[in-house]
Design a protein around this motif. Structure first.
Motif, PDB file in Angstrom:
ATOM      1  N   LEU A  14      -8.491  -1.309   9.677  1.00 28.56           N
ATOM      2  CA  LEU A  14      -9.895  -0.552   9.846  1.00 28.56           C
ATOM      3  C   LEU A  14     -11.131  -1.192   9.206  1.00 28.56           C
ATOM      4  CD1 LEU A  14      -9.027   3.211  10.281  1.00 28.56           C
ATOM      5  CD2 LEU A  14      -9.360   1.733  12.035  1.00 28.56           C
ATOM      6  N   ILE A  15     -10.886  -1.918   8.295  1.00 29.20           N
ATOM      7  CA  ILE A  15     -11.891  -2.290   7.396  1.00 29.20           C
ATOM      8  C   ILE A  15     -11.898  -3.995   7.237  1.00 29.20           C
ATOM      9  CG2 ILE A  15     -12.914  -2.450   5.099  1.00 29.20           C
ATOM     10  CD1 ILE A  15     -12.812   0.296   5.981  1.00 29.20           C
ATOM     11  N   GLY A  16     -12.953  -4.497   7.796  1.00 29.95           N
ATOM     12  CA  GLY A  16     -13.115  -5.797   8.036  1.00 29.95           C
ATOM     13  C   GLY A  16     -13.091  -6.561   6.639  1.00 29.95           C
ATOM     14  N   GLN A  17     -12.863  -7.835   6.684  1.00 37.44           N
ATOM     15  CA  GLN A  17     -12.892  -8.725   5.567  1.00 37.44           C
ATOM     16  C   GLN A  17     -13.636 -10.049   5.654  1.00 37.44           C
ATOM     17  OE1 GLN A  17      -8.381  -9.890   4.608  1.00 37.44           O
ATOM     18  NE2 GLN A  17      -8.580  -7.583   4.338  1.00 37.44           N
ATOM     19  N   SER A  18     -13.863 -10.789   4.923  1.00 35.09           N
ATOM     20  CA  SER A  18     -14.674 -12.004   4.859  1.00 35.09           C
ATOM     21  C   SER A  18     -13.644 -13.112   5.300  1.00 35.09           C
ATOM     22  CB  SER A  18     -15.339 -12.419   3.807  1.00 35.09           C
ATOM     23  OG  SER A  18     -16.434 -11.676   3.753  1.00 35.09           O
ATOM     24  N   TYR A  73     -18.902  -7.599   3.070  1.00 39.68           N
ATOM     25  CA  TYR A  73     -17.626  -6.824   3.476  1.00 39.68           C
ATOM     26  C   TYR A  73     -17.045  -5.949   2.094  1.00 39.68           C
ATOM     27  CZ  TYR A  73     -17.199  -8.599   8.275  1.00 39.68           C
ATOM     28  OH  TYR A  73     -17.589  -8.799   9.582  1.00 39.68           O
ATOM     29  N   LEU A  76     -18.677  -3.176   7.574  1.00 38.38           N
ATOM     30  CA  LEU A  76     -17.431  -3.418   7.402  1.00 38.38           C
ATOM     31  C   LEU A  76     -16.599  -3.305   8.839  1.00 38.38           C
ATOM     32  CD1 LEU A  76     -16.927  -0.554   4.718  1.00 38.38           C
ATOM     33  CD2 LEU A  76     -17.117  -2.955   4.418  1.00 38.38           C
ATOM     34  N   ASP A  77     -17.569  -3.746  10.146  1.00 35.81           N
ATOM     35  CA  ASP A  77     -16.962  -3.707  11.339  1.00 35.81           C
ATOM     36  C   ASP A  77     -15.628  -4.678  11.291  1.00 35.81           C
ATOM     37  OD1 ASP A  77     -16.562  -3.969  14.109  1.00 35.81           O
ATOM     38  OD2 ASP A  77     -18.482  -4.149  14.655  1.00 35.81           O
ATOM     39  N   PRO A  78     -14.690  -4.175  11.865  1.00 38.47           N
ATOM     40  CA  PRO A  78     -13.342  -4.892  11.708  1.00 38.47           C
ATOM     41  C   PRO A  78     -12.981  -5.901  13.045  1.00 38.47           C
ATOM     42  CG  PRO A  78     -12.822  -2.621  12.407  1.00 38.47           C
ATOM     43  CD  PRO A  78     -14.390  -2.722  11.991  1.00 38.47           C
ATOM     44  N   GLN A  79     -14.035  -5.609  13.879  1.00 36.15           N
ATOM     45  CA  GLN A  79     -13.880  -6.100  15.127  1.00 36.15           C
ATOM     46  C   GLN A  79     -14.995  -7.107  15.728  1.00 36.15           C
ATOM     47  OE1 GLN A  79     -13.402  -2.234  16.108  1.00 36.15           O
ATOM     48  NE2 GLN A  79     -11.231  -2.201  16.456  1.00 36.15           N
ATOM     49  N   LEU A 117      -8.574  -9.207  11.689  1.00 33.48           N
ATOM     50  CA  LEU A 117      -7.803  -9.318  10.500  1.00 33.48           C
ATOM     51  C   LEU A 117      -6.209  -9.451  11.327  1.00 33.48           C
ATOM     52  CD1 LEU A 117      -6.776  -9.353   7.766  1.00 33.48           C
ATOM     53  CD2 LEU A 117      -6.793  -6.752   7.809  1.00 33.48           C
ATOM     54  N   GLN A 143     -10.961  -7.141  -2.563  1.00 34.04           N
ATOM     55  CA  GLN A 143     -11.780  -6.246  -1.966  1.00 34.04           C
ATOM     56  C   GLN A 143     -11.167  -4.674  -2.331  1.00 34.04           C
ATOM     57  OE1 GLN A 143     -10.895  -5.583   2.370  1.00 34.04           O
ATOM     58  NE2 GLN A 143     -13.012  -5.528   2.858  1.00 34.04           N
ATOM     59  N   PRO A 182     -15.830   2.804   9.492  1.00 36.32           N
ATOM     60  CA  PRO A 182     -14.539   2.860  10.243  1.00 36.32           C
ATOM     61  C   PRO A 182     -13.496   4.029   9.790  1.00 36.32           C
ATOM     62  CG  PRO A 182     -15.045   0.524   9.730  1.00 36.32           C
ATOM     63  CD  PRO A 182     -15.951   1.333   8.925  1.00 36.32           C
ATOM     64  N   GLU A 242     -21.991  -1.282  15.836  1.00 38.25           N
ATOM     65  CA  GLU A 242     -20.721  -1.539  15.683  1.00 38.25           C
ATOM     66  C   GLU A 242     -19.795  -2.087  17.128  1.00 38.25           C
ATOM     67  OE1 GLU A 242     -20.317  -1.082  11.871  1.00 38.25           O
ATOM     68  OE2 GLU A 242     -18.581  -0.806  12.452  1.00 38.25           O
TER      69      GLU A 242
END
Lengths: 246, 604
Positions: free
Chosen positions: A55-59, A77, A181-184, A232, B218, B249, B337
């Protein structure tokens, strides 16, 4: 007089116990039993090492991976500093970016801005463009783009640099999300990146496109929200199915 | 606008409509002290509360005692919340070791007022400031209690209309207990579990350290989020566990949790209209108010949706796609989002500011100007479009009083509402509430726009308050206007670019929240007391009916005209002029201004 006042103190103490300790602990207890994965952050593990949360975006910045959206959470992120850019529609900073002086008095990028993001998006993904000044003039000795120079050119009042992509850029690809933190990303933004990813992994673009289609989800219940691709999860599937040849 | 977007809005309003009667009828029974299907499960907790608090269930209060109880309730709430924050360093459930250093006295003051007045304005960001214990025992508790207090006042005012020749309007402690035990708690437990099923976290663990796919470190913030999230929406509180609030989220993981959030925000305000109709003995009166709510809601949501989907022409010129397609949302995606896109962001923005919730699933500061005008205007009405839990109903009843008064002036008859003569005292009290909120919004905004402070001073270390802005030009003015509007209306959402965590903003916004809450609520309790004492007069052929479309139109007109007349000048300096400048391609730079200049930044 006290008849009206004392119950205020007593109800506060009583309710703090019931609602402030009892209720959240009850909820934590039930959740940990019924939904342990979700309650602990939907973490993804490789072996016994945690590599992130779905659920948490990453770089992502390497060419062999799909890239997420620009992020304003901390340095990008940072999942302890969720935030949007909070820049309004008429902000020059948002559109053209800003520079600043660092500790050693070198001019560095302070905020990249949407113009510069579009430049990178076009170059990364081989999207045709027109530029009022050839981009070669903004390259340093190593042949890399000098971002400070570009930002100054975009900000130039008299003869600003005008850079126009020839294909429309999906809006989510170059704008910062609300949480940072948008995962999408949108399916369109994913498909525009498949050529680069496929090339870096030495596979046909079709295979990458198929994987994107497979990982496109939503609208939920056929109705709610927007179609989207979890960056991810998509990248992990890539690594599994088409590992990078070393 | 896309058809699927419009459909989602329709489904949402449909859900609220469907739930109004069952929940509203249930609440009417609860507050009239009748047995409900929940009594076998929860009656013990109600009885236990009365014992612990020392209250007799069947003793009623006059309006003055009711008001004194409410004030005592609020003062202790304030003291507790303040103390817990300042002492968090020595309290349990604090894995990140936050202390008093993170919570300065002015910040603790602001946050305590905020959670006492059901505002939930947040000058801090949760994940880097507050321990889990403060979030639970301090803030989650106030999420329940401030909402219960709002419902209680609404119920007291309904009793004022329903009764005749009575001196009392109910018992505050009993009303608060019933609202908490029978309404807020059971729905929160259900909704909290639904949240967790969607992915909202609920744990007491330290933050998780992960090594990402590309090898970076992170740290992922955790916490007892879902339990707070449920009551945050249901009680129209809106204070996020994390800085990004319902855009995070872990607070709002999917479009399904997003629909749940919006449903929780509107469900009690919608149902209270039915409770009102039921208790005054004519459900048509309640439906008329529901209809007025819906009309004003739909106007707002479509204005907001339209301008967000149209997007920002400046960015479209750079080559961004603004039309929606099956593969992307188009529109203005800055501060949004992907999973919510344009439709659900615009809908959420309207819902959260119609009701005095203030949770956000997109960053309002990045809205296009006229879409951003919708939340600002919603709050300026005093939160009377569905409105806060309880607060929405007592707010719209105030406008009902004004509407029949205006109608009475037009035909030269003494105005009546529900068989009660509306006389000097009621109209004076209603006007006091309207003027107090306008005063708070406009005077504080004006003051912050022009006042001077030295740099690095105590009150505002960046210097003039205008140095706390992230945007200049009309948008910067909008950030200040939004802050005091949100505080006064007890909403709590923000144009987040304003750095409000300084003693100046913490103190003045704290005062605005108090004025907006108590100078609105106390006059209405006085009205309740005065109405309860009056006789009901039977309606005649000359009585103006208050359940038909004519009255709905009059009521909507009153709300919009009072709001527009009071605030149009301020709005035209902010979002309205910004809209035209945006279409002209004007941008505003963040150039540090000399101490003597105003917010009107440098044109570029």
């Amino acid at each position: 007089m006290w008849e009206q006042i004392l119950p205020g103190l007593r109800i506060k103490i009583f309710m703090t116990v019931v609602l402030g300790v009892g209720y959240p602990l009850l909820m934590t207890g039930i959740s940990q039993v019924v939904f342990p994965r979700q309650a602990n952050g939907s973490l993804i593990k490789a072996g016994d090492k945690v590599i992130g949360s779905e659920l948490i975006g990453q770089s992502f910045s390497k060419p062999e991976y799909f890239h997420g959206r620009p992020s304003s959470a901390g340095g990008g992120y940072d999942a302890t500093a969720s935030s949007g850019s909070n820049l309004g529609p008429t902000s020059a900073k948002l559109v053209h970016g800003t520079t600043k002086m660092d500790d050693k008095k070198n001019e560095v990028v302070d905020f990249d801005g949407i113009n510069l993001r579009i430049v990178h998006y076009c170059l990364d993904n081989d999207i045709a463009y027109e530029s009022s000044v050839p981009l070669d003039q903004f390259k340093d000795a190593k042949g890399e783009l000098d971002e400070v120079k570009l930002i100054k050119a975009f900000n130039d009042d008299k003869a600003p640099l005008v850079f126009t992509p020839k294909a429309p850029i999906p809006a989510d690809a170059v704008t910062a999300s609300a949480s940072g933190l948008d995962p999408q990303i949108s399916p369109d933004s994913a498909h525009m990146q498949t050529a680069r990813v496929a090339k870096a992994r030495g596979i046909p673009a079709d295979q990458a496109n198929q994987l994107v289609a497979q990982f496109t989800e939503g609208p939920d219940l056929g109705l709610l929200g927007e179609p989207r691709v979890n960056v991810l999860k998509l990248n992990l599937a890539l690594d599994q199915q088409f590992p990078v040849k070393k | 606008m896309t058809s699927i977007g419009v459909l989602q809005i329709a489904i949402f309003l449909g859900l609220i409509l469907v739930c109004a009667k069952p929940l509203g009828g249930y609440m009417a029974r609860v507050f009239e002290g009748q047995r409900t299907f929940m009594h076998p499960v929860l009656r013990w907790l109600e009885v236990l509360t009365y014992k612990a608090v020392g209250v007799k269930e069947d003793v009623e209060q006059r309006w003055t005692h009711y008001a004194a109880s409410l004030l005592s309730f609020s003062i202790f709430a304030f003291i507790f919340t303040y103390g817990l924050q300042r002492l968090q360093g020595i309290l349990p459930f604090n894995p990140q070791h936050f202390g008093a250093g993170q919570v300065t006295p002015d910040l603790a003051f602001n946050t305590s007022v905020s959670f006492t007045t059901n505002t939930n304005w947040q000058s801090y960001s949760g994940e880097s400031t507050l321990s889990y214990f403060v979030q639970m025992a301090g803030l989650t508790v106030q999420n329940f209690l401030s909402a219960a207090a709002g419902i209680s006042v609404a119920v007291a005012l309904i009793r004022g209309f329903a009764r005749q020749e009575k001196k009392t309007i109910g018992n505050f402690w009993v009303d608060v207990t019933r609202a908490t035990v029978y309404v807020l708690l059971p729905i929160s437990i259900l909704a909290g579990l639904l949240y967790v099923s969607q992915g909202a976290v609920q744990n007491l663990k330290p933050y998780t350290e992960v090594t990402t796919v590309e090898g970076a470190k992170q740290v992922i913030a955790q916490g007892p989020v879902a339990s707070q999230e449920a009551i945050k929406q249901l009680g129209t509180n809106g204070g996020g566990f994390f800085n990004a609030n319902s855009a995070h989220p872990f607070e709002n993981p999917t479009p399904i949790s997003n629909l749940l959030a919006m449903f929780l925000i509107f469900v009690i305000p919608g149902a209270l209209t039915y409770t009102f109709g039921k208790m005054v003995g004519d459900t048509r009166q309640g439906w008329a108010i529901f209809a007025a709510f819906s009309v004003m809601f739909l106007i707002g949501v479509f204005v907001c949706y339209h301008f967000e989907q149209a997007g920002n022409p400046i960015l479209a010129n750079l080559g961004l796609q603004t039309n929606a397609s099956s593969g992307q949302s188009g529109g203005n995606m800055e501060g949004k989002e992907v999973r919510f896109g344009i439709a659900n962001s615009a809908l959420f923005t309207t819902v959260t500011t119609d009701a005095s919730c203030g949770a956000v699933n997109n960053m309002h500061d990045s809205l296009t100007p006229l879409a951003g005008l919708v939340p600002i205007f919603n709050m300026m009405t005093g939160e009377v479009i569905f409105g806060g839990t309880g607060a929405g109903l007592y707010g719209i009843l105030l406008y009902c009083i004004l509407a029949v008064f205006i109608a009475g002036l037009m035909v030269g008859r003494t105005p009546e509402y529900l068989g009660k003569k509306i006389e000097q005292k009621e109209v004076k009290m209603a006007m006091l509430a309207v003027i107090a909120t306008a005063f708070s919004i406009l005077v504080f905004t004006a003051l912050s726009s022009v006042i001077h402070f030295p740099e690095k001073g105590y009150w505002n270390s960046p210097g003039n308050p205008t140095a706390n802005l992230s945007n200049t030009g009309p948008h910067g003015f909008g950030e200040i206007l939004y802050a005091y509007d949100s505080g006064t209306a007890n909403n709590g959402s923000a144009f987040g670019g304003l750095n409000a965590n300084t003693p100046w903003f913490n103190t003045t916004i704290g005062l605005a929240m108090n004025m907006g809450r108590f100078l609105f609520l106390l006059p209405l309790l006085a009205v309740a007391g005065s109405l309860a004492a009056k006789k009901k007069i039977p309606s005649t052929a000359g009585t103006f009916p208050t359940h038909g479309p004519l009255f709905v139109g009059l009521l909507v007109g009153t709300v919009l005209i009072v709001g527009a007349l009071t605030f149009f000048p301020a709005l035209s300096l902010g979002p309205i002029v910004e809209h035209y400048l945006m279409h002209d391609g004007k941008l505003f730079s963040m150039i540090l201004l000399p101490a003597s200049s105003s917010i009107w930044g440098i044109w570029s």
